[in-house]
Each structure stands twice: as C-alpha cells, then as structure tokens.
Design a protein around this motif. Sequence first.
Motif, PDB file in Angstrom:
ATOM      1  N   LEU A 186      34.852  46.402  42.033  1.00 20.49           N
ATOM      2  CA  LEU A 186      33.649  46.719  42.804  1.00 20.49           C
ATOM      3  C   LEU A 186      33.492  45.837  44.028  1.00 20.49           C
ATOM      4  CD1 LEU A 186      31.100  47.421  39.939  1.00 20.49           C
ATOM      5  CD2 LEU A 186      32.356  49.068  41.337  1.00 20.49           C
ATOM      6  N   CYS A 187      34.195  44.718  44.076  1.00 19.55           N
ATOM      7  CA  CYS A 187      34.088  43.805  45.220  1.00 19.55           C
ATOM      8  C   CYS A 187      35.079  44.133  46.329  1.00 19.55           C
ATOM      9  CB  CYS A 187      34.297  42.369  44.764  1.00 19.55           C
ATOM     10  SG  CYS A 187      32.926  41.755  43.778  1.00 19.55           S
ATOM     11  N   GLN A 188      35.949  45.065  46.119  1.00 11.06           N
ATOM     12  CA  GLN A 188      36.961  45.371  47.151  1.00 11.06           C
ATOM     13  C   GLN A 188      36.409  46.330  48.156  1.00 11.06           C
ATOM     14  OE1 GLN A 188      40.638  46.591  45.399  1.00 11.06           O
ATOM     15  NE2 GLN A 188      41.105  44.535  44.712  1.00 11.06           N
ATOM     16  N   GLU A 200      35.221  45.080  36.501  1.00 10.74           N
ATOM     17  CA  GLU A 200      34.081  45.468  37.330  1.00 10.74           C
ATOM     18  C   GLU A 200      33.955  44.542  38.536  1.00 10.74           C
ATOM     19  OE1 GLU A 200      30.633  45.544  34.831  1.00 10.74           O
ATOM     20  OE2 GLU A 200      31.199  47.456  33.920  1.00 10.74           O
ATOM     21  N   ALA A 201      34.102  43.258  38.313  1.00  8.96           N
ATOM     22  CA  ALA A 201      33.989  42.292  39.414  1.00  8.96           C
ATOM     23  C   ALA A 201      35.095  42.481  40.442  1.00  8.96           C
ATOM     24  CB  ALA A 201      34.005  40.872  38.863  1.00  8.96           C
TER      25      ALA A 201
END
Length: 60
Positions: free
Chosen positions: A58-60, A54-55
């Motif tokens: 979702l951060c891209q 998720e980290a």
Amino acid sequence: MHNNHDIVQVKVDQPKQNQASTSTSKALQMNIDRNKTVIVYNRVNNYILTALLEAVLLCQ
C-alpha cells in the motif's frame, strides 16, 4: 434413568522437535526499492505477514 458421566481421556500428539521441523528457509523475497529488500521466511506468523504485505504494497 440414571445420569452416568463417562470420563474419556483424550491425548493430542505433540509435534516432534527435531532439526527438520525447526529449521527456517526463505519463502519470499521482494525488492522494494534499489536499496530495500524484504525477506519473508516460511515460519512467519500470519498476522505479521499480513501487516507486512499491507505496509509494503500500500505504500508503493
């Protein structure tokens, strides 16, 4: 009618601790950036893998 309680012994097989079962190997490698790589090994816990994906995704 009498209430007779039966006692039953239950044995659960314990996993054998040998070199093959405790060795880890690379399961996934993701190149995030030019200088960033995430490596996941095959014995990672599910909640850690979920949080990591998720980290990263979702951060891209």
